[in-house]
Design a protein around this motif. Sequence first.
Motif, mmCIF file in Angstrom:
data_model
loop_
_atom_site.group_PDB
_atom_site.id
_atom_site.type_symbol
_atom_site.label_atom_id
_atom_site.label_comp_id
_atom_site.label_asym_id
_atom_site.label_seq_id
_atom_site.Cartn_x
_atom_site.Cartn_y
_atom_site.Cartn_z
ATOM 1 N N PHE A 120 -86.601 124.263 -12.540
ATOM 2 C CA PHE A 120 -87.031 124.851 -11.273
ATOM 3 C C PHE A 120 -87.593 123.787 -10.341
ATOM 4 N N VAL A 121 -88.444 122.913 -10.873
ATOM 5 C CA VAL A 121 -89.020 121.845 -10.052
ATOM 6 C C VAL A 121 -87.910 120.951 -9.513
ATOM 7 N N GLU A 122 -86.970 120.592 -10.374
ATOM 8 C CA GLU A 122 -85.870 119.724 -9.953
ATOM 9 C C GLU A 122 -85.043 120.384 -8.848
ATOM 10 N N SER A 123 -84.873 121.719 -8.931
ATOM 11 C CA SER A 123 -84.088 122.421 -7.921
ATOM 12 C C SER A 123 -84.771 122.446 -6.560
ATOM 13 N N ARG A 124 -86.080 122.202 -6.536
ATOM 14 C CA ARG A 124 -86.818 122.207 -5.269
ATOM 15 C C ARG A 124 -86.956 120.814 -4.671
ATOM 16 N N LEU A 125 -86.338 119.829 -5.300
ATOM 17 C CA LEU A 125 -86.409 118.447 -4.811
ATOM 18 C C LEU A 125 -85.199 118.103 -3.955
ATOM 19 N N ASN A 126 -85.457 117.312 -2.933
ATOM 20 C CA ASN A 126 -84.385 116.771 -2.101
ATOM 21 C C ASN A 126 -84.566 115.254 -2.011
ATOM 22 N N ILE A 127 -83.493 114.519 -2.256
ATOM 23 C CA ILE A 127 -83.544 113.053 -2.230
ATOM 24 C C ILE A 127 -82.588 112.540 -1.154
ATOM 25 N N ASP A 128 -83.117 111.708 -0.267
ATOM 26 C CA ASP A 128 -82.305 111.118 0.797
ATOM 27 C C ASP A 128 -82.552 109.615 0.856
ATOM 28 N N PRO A 129 -81.493 108.825 1.023
ATOM 29 C CA PRO A 129 -81.695 107.383 1.241
ATOM 30 C C PRO A 129 -82.270 107.151 2.629
ATOM 31 N N VAL A 130 -83.109 106.144 2.739
ATOM 32 C CA VAL A 130 -83.687 105.774 4.035
ATOM 33 C C VAL A 130 -82.947 104.529 4.516
ATOM 34 N N GLY A 131 -82.122 104.690 5.531
ATOM 35 C CA GLY A 131 -81.325 103.568 6.011
ATOM 36 C C GLY A 131 -80.208 103.225 5.047
ATOM 37 N N LEU A 132 -79.717 102.003 5.141
ATOM 38 C CA LEU A 132 -78.638 101.541 4.272
ATOM 39 C C LEU A 132 -79.166 101.231 2.881
ATOM 40 N N VAL A 133 -78.396 101.594 1.894
ATOM 41 C CA VAL A 133 -78.766 101.334 0.498
ATOM 42 C C VAL A 133 -77.979 100.122 0.008
ATOM 43 N N PRO A 134 -78.629 99.139 -0.598
ATOM 44 C CA PRO A 134 -77.901 97.967 -1.101
ATOM 45 C C PRO A 134 -76.899 98.353 -2.185
ATOM 46 N N LEU A 135 -75.962 97.468 -2.446
ATOM 47 C CA LEU A 135 -74.890 97.740 -3.396
ATOM 48 C C LEU A 135 -75.434 98.012 -4.790
ATOM 49 N N LEU A 136 -76.496 97.309 -5.173
ATOM 50 C CA LEU A 136 -77.131 97.516 -6.478
ATOM 51 C C LEU A 136 -78.566 98.012 -6.245
ATOM 52 N N PRO A 137 -78.742 99.323 -6.143
ATOM 53 C CA PRO A 137 -80.055 99.875 -5.781
ATOM 54 C C PRO A 137 -80.976 100.078 -6.982
ATOM 55 N N TYR A 138 -81.050 99.068 -7.854
ATOM 56 C CA TYR A 138 -81.799 99.235 -9.089
ATOM 57 C C TYR A 138 -83.279 98.884 -8.956
ATOM 58 N N SER A 139 -83.676 98.455 -7.768
ATOM 59 C CA SER A 139 -85.096 98.236 -7.501
ATOM 60 C C SER A 139 -85.364 98.562 -6.039
ATOM 61 N N GLY A 140 -86.559 99.031 -5.768
ATOM 62 C CA GLY A 140 -86.891 99.403 -4.406
ATOM 63 C C GLY A 140 -88.113 100.287 -4.362
ATOM 64 N N TYR A 141 -88.122 101.239 -3.436
ATOM 65 C CA TYR A 141 -89.274 102.110 -3.241
ATOM 66 C C TYR A 141 -88.797 103.548 -3.045
ATOM 67 N N PHE A 142 -89.678 104.477 -3.348
ATOM 68 C CA PHE A 142 -89.431 105.849 -2.909
ATOM 69 C C PHE A 142 -90.725 106.458 -2.391
ATOM 70 N N SER A 143 -90.553 107.273 -1.370
ATOM 71 C CA SER A 143 -91.662 107.981 -0.743
ATOM 72 C C SER A 143 -91.615 109.421 -1.228
ATOM 73 N N LEU A 144 -92.726 109.908 -1.765
ATOM 74 C CA LEU A 144 -92.762 111.227 -2.388
ATOM 75 C C LEU A 144 -93.687 112.151 -1.604
ATOM 76 N N ARG A 145 -93.103 113.261 -1.128
ATOM 77 C CA ARG A 145 -93.873 114.244 -0.378
ATOM 78 C C ARG A 145 -93.947 115.544 -1.175
ATOM 79 N N ASN A 146 -95.167 116.066 -1.323
ATOM 80 C CA ASN A 146 -95.420 117.225 -2.174
ATOM 81 C C ASN A 146 -95.589 118.476 -1.320
ATOM 82 N N GLY A 147 -94.522 119.260 -1.190
ATOM 83 C CA GLY A 147 -94.598 120.487 -0.413
ATOM 84 C C GLY A 147 -94.734 120.227 1.076
ATOM 85 N N SER A 148 -95.497 121.084 1.730
ATOM 86 C CA SER A 148 -95.611 121.027 3.198
ATOM 87 C C SER A 148 -96.694 120.069 3.676
ATOM 88 N N GLY A 149 -97.424 119.441 2.767
ATOM 89 C CA GLY A 149 -98.455 118.500 3.171
ATOM 90 C C GLY A 149 -97.869 117.276 3.853
#
Length: 237
Positions: A120-149
Amino acid sequence: MNSLGLNWFIEGSLDFEHKKYVLLNYLQEINRHFDKSKLYPNLTDLVFHYNNLLDFKQHKTTLQQAFPQRLTKADIEAVKLTYKKIVEDDSSMQEIERIITYALGKMDPAIQIGKEIYDFVESRLNIDPVGLVPLLPYSGYFSLRNGSGSTNWIYEYQLSIFENKDDKYRGINVQFVDTYEQSISNTPESIKLNLINQRRHLPNPAVFYVQSDISFPLEQTLLPVAKRSLVKYIMAA
């Protein structure tokens, strides 16, 4: 958390009613956490003990630690032979089998509840790349937003892939970086530019924006599920 020992089902007195009490007390606390949508470390611990019981039941290779005083040799073949003898001759093994069968029957429904919460939690998640993604995206950052906050948690991640002869495994290590309040002027795109300028060790990082439309416990649920979902997203891209 009220945890079980590694060999809880064979340690101490092999009394079925006592082991039943220990198990039900453990599962009661697990379910209390699940009722609050708190998955981790409870689900991981539960699955570990379930698999440990299955391994003992199917392969019976933990005897060296469980009954060291009854072994004649320390090598693995001697362990197997000695265990076979105990299974055939010792009535205590019948009690162990009874305890294991009961415990597996009680643990399985709890695991299914945990998996349903995870899905259920996984079904409520949306993941989008920010800008161009490098060919090997095995390191980087992610921004996590919890609900409407408006608060976003930024994590640096490092993806690892390792193989054995039977399977390929994927893991992810994350490190908390900072938080920011999302606004019209403070967007994931602007945060990506700030990260590149301020953290020069990743000059061309992959950056992902991960958001849930419902609020969940951050450390116990949302972050662990987001990590696993991000691994699946990257590997499928």
